[in-house]
Design an enzyme around this catalytic site. Structure first.
Site, PDB file in Angstrom:
ATOM      1  N   ASP A 146      35.796  31.490  38.450  1.00 50.22           N
ATOM      2  CA  ASP A 146      34.965  32.606  38.897  1.00 50.22           C
ATOM      3  C   ASP A 146      33.691  32.155  39.108  1.00 50.22           C
ATOM      4  O   ASP A 146      33.105  33.422  40.053  1.00 50.22           O
ATOM      5  CB  ASP A 146      34.658  32.788  37.488  1.00 50.22           C
ATOM      6  N   THR A 177      34.837  48.538  31.135  1.00 47.76           N
ATOM      7  CA  THR A 177      33.637  48.065  31.311  1.00 47.76           C
ATOM      8  C   THR A 177      32.779  49.116  31.988  1.00 47.76           C
ATOM      9  O   THR A 177      31.733  49.142  31.167  1.00 47.76           O
ATOM     10  CB  THR A 177      33.429  46.745  30.660  1.00 47.76           C
ATOM     11  N   VAL A 178      32.489  47.533  32.809  1.00 46.19           N
ATOM     12  CA  VAL A 178      31.027  48.761  34.135  1.00 46.19           C
ATOM     13  C   VAL A 178      31.460  49.948  34.312  1.00 46.19           C
ATOM     14  O   VAL A 178      30.795  51.021  34.597  1.00 46.19           O
ATOM     15  CB  VAL A 178      31.591  47.412  35.379  1.00 46.19           C
ATOM     16  N   GLY A 207      35.266  37.974  22.489  1.00 49.32           N
ATOM     17  CA  GLY A 207      35.134  38.342  23.694  1.00 49.32           C
ATOM     18  C   GLY A 207      34.387  38.568  24.697  1.00 49.32           C
ATOM     19  O   GLY A 207      33.908  38.901  25.614  1.00 49.32           O
ATOM     20  N   GLY A 247      28.660  42.600  30.937  1.00 43.05           N
ATOM     21  CA  GLY A 247      28.734  44.078  30.122  1.00 43.05           C
ATOM     22  C   GLY A 247      28.281  44.368  30.934  1.00 43.05           C
ATOM     23  O   GLY A 247      28.252  45.117  32.227  1.00 43.05           O
ATOM     24  N   LYS A 249      31.615  33.584  43.098  1.00 42.39           N
ATOM     25  CA  LYS A 249      30.712  33.733  43.062  1.00 42.39           C
ATOM     26  C   LYS A 249      29.607  33.389  44.090  1.00 42.39           C
ATOM     27  O   LYS A 249      28.588  33.299  44.832  1.00 42.39           O
ATOM     28  CB  LYS A 249      29.533  34.178  41.930  1.00 42.39           C
ATOM     29  N   GLU A 279      38.044  35.263  27.792  1.00 42.76           N
ATOM     30  CA  GLU A 279      38.953  36.590  27.881  1.00 42.76           C
ATOM     31  C   GLU A 279      40.331  35.752  27.683  1.00 42.76           C
ATOM     32  O   GLU A 279      40.516  34.885  27.517  1.00 42.76           O
ATOM     33  CB  GLU A 279      39.624  37.138  29.711  1.00 42.76           C
TER      34      GLU A 279
END
Ligand code: NAP
Ligand code: HSE
Length: 430
Positions: A200, A14-15, A186, A302, A204, A189
């Site tokens: 997650d 994706t990235v 989507g 995204g 961060k 996950e």
């Protein structure tokens, strides 16, 4: 003559795809802005059979084609996970390549190892995309806000759970239903554990806390609660009391007890700016002693938003190479602060419990709270559930250890059927 900076990308998902798209689309502007051409020379993938944004001859399944290529100036790691990403990043730096990564797993756990090698070899390590996707937050903390003493960081830093909580709040749906929908769209996950369990967000906030408090804080230092126990009843009670529930990463410093770093669902007053951050959006609310309150808002994930942060890092490293000012800001952890144990941390609490519907029950509960010096801000007796009464109360700010002690005694009362949920409350004046 215009110089060419060569980059090798580890991971074209994706990235990685977003990075190549932006480099292609804005190629000329990018070159003008940094005074050099930025060229992707190779990308590492697992499968050579998928359709890609780069031609097949630019792909490899052998990491050495990038890590050991003397022509490559910057390695951009976009594979994710700890292994083999960590090894590849170590190898890239050991081989004299600057590093750009979006990998919060590795930075939150092994950041120091990477910064040490980079420092030794006079190289840059940039990781803006590892927190908040496209939102600039690492650079503001390291540069623009550097003159402040950071009083608090409070962030919605996981888009999946914010989407789920927003949906539960707006549509009165339960956790399982909204999780299935987030997976179908989507956002979540196939294995959503790291998002819904809070890991997650913990990675961060560990990264942000390390920068804000100049002391190495790893993911293992973070107290973590996820959103799996949040029910439609809690959402409705929050609404009735004037709050919304958000999963927050919080970091602040207590001069006596050390740095507090936690992730948990929180009742946020409707009037707080972070309460209106909805859907997959992220926001990080930073309070500095000079600047006051600031809020960084945007898309936390995204293809293009995350690639935007990665491109910014690649361009900054390129500028640094051009001006020969490498390794300007690497590890900022020059202190060794203690971590505040969760028992010492303080907040207000929302408690929902089921009790036998008979006289004197609330007096017993209030008595046990008062033994721990806990005073109540609000109390509501709710509906009947299986012949039991549901009681909801919100305390004023108390030590975590005191509420834990009081709740253990309350739970042991024969008239108490269950303590259904306990959620921290951010008070309006905090
Ligand atoms: P992704 O879509 O799963 O892509 C991963 C890429 O890495 C794929 O191209 C994959 O190859 C390749 N890869 C994985 N393991 C490999 C291995 N052992 N050897 C060779 N290639 C390997 O991941 P992503 O969503 O782009 O995320 C990349 C990084 O950005 C992660 O650290 C993530 O946490 C971070 N990030 C992502 C977002 C986001 O919105 N997605 C937001 C913020 C941060 P194949 O294509 O052949 O499978
Ligand atoms: N899984 C993350 C989220 C995106 O839901 O916000 C990548 O950091």
């Amino acid at each position: 003559m215009e110089k060419t900076i060569k980059i090798g990308i580890l991971g074209l998902g994706t990235v990685g795809t977003g990075v190549v798209k932006i480099l292609k689309k804005n190629q000329e502007d990018i070159a003008k802005k940094v005074g050099a051409k930025i060229e992707v020379t190779k990308a590492l993938v697992r499968s050579l059979d998928k359709e890609r944004v780069l031609p097949k001859e630019m792909l490899t399944t052998n990491a050495s084609d990038i890590l050991d290529d003397p022509e490559i100036d910057i390695v951009v790691e976009l594979m994710g996970g700890e292994n083999p990403s960590r090894d590849y990043m170590v190898r890239a730096l050991s081989n004299g390549k600057h590093l750009v990564t979006a990998n919060k797993d590795v930075i939150a756990k092994y950041g120091k190892e990477l910064f040490d090698i980079a420092e030794k070899n006079n190289l840059d390590v940039m990781f803006e995309a590892s927190v908040g996707g496209g939102i600039p937050i690492i650079h503001p903390l390291k540069d623009c806000l550097i003159g402040n003493k950071i009083e608090e960081i409070m962030g919605i830093i996981n888009g999946t759970t914010n989407y789920m909580l927003t949906k539960m709040t707006r549509e009165n749906v339960d956790y399982q239903t909204v999780l299935a929908e987030a997976q179908a769209k989507g956002y979540a996950e196939a294995d959503p554990t790291a998002d819904v369990g809070g890991l997650d967000a913990a990675r961060k906030i560990a990264i942000l806390a390390s920068i804000a408090y100049n002391s190495r804080i790893t993911v293992d230092d973070v107290y973590v609660e996820g959103i799996t126990k949040i029910s439609p009843e809690d959402i409705a009670n929050a609404r009735e009391l004037g709050y919304v529930i958000k999963l927050l990463g919080i970091a602040k410093e207590d001069p006596e007890n050390g740095v507090e770093v936690r992730v948990h669902p929180t009742f946020i007053p409707n009037s707080h700016p972070i309460a209106s951050v909805n859907d997959v959006f992220n926001a990080i609310f930073v309070t500095g002693d000079a600047v006051g309150n600031t809020m960084f808002y945007g898309r936390g994930a995204g293809e293009l938003p995350t690639a935007s942060a990665v491109i910014g890092d690649i361009m900054e490293v390129t500028r640094n190479i051009q001006h020969d000012v490498k390794a300007r800001v690497l590890c900022t952890c020059y202190e060794n602060k203690k971590i505040c144990p969760i028992e010492e941390s303080q907040s207000a609490f929302y408690v929902r419990l089921l009790v036998k519907d008979e006289p004197g029950v609330f007096a017993k509960i209030a008595g046990l709270l008062s033994e721990e010096n806990i005073s109540l801000n609000s109390v509501i007796q709710k509906r009947k559930v299986n012949n039991c009464a549901e009681i909801v109360f919100v305390t004023y700010t108390v030590k975590n250890a005191a509420i834990r002690e009081a709740l253990a005694k309350i739970e042991a009362l024969p008239v108490v059927t269950e303590i259904s949920n306990v959620i921290r409350v951010h008070e309006a004046n905090e």
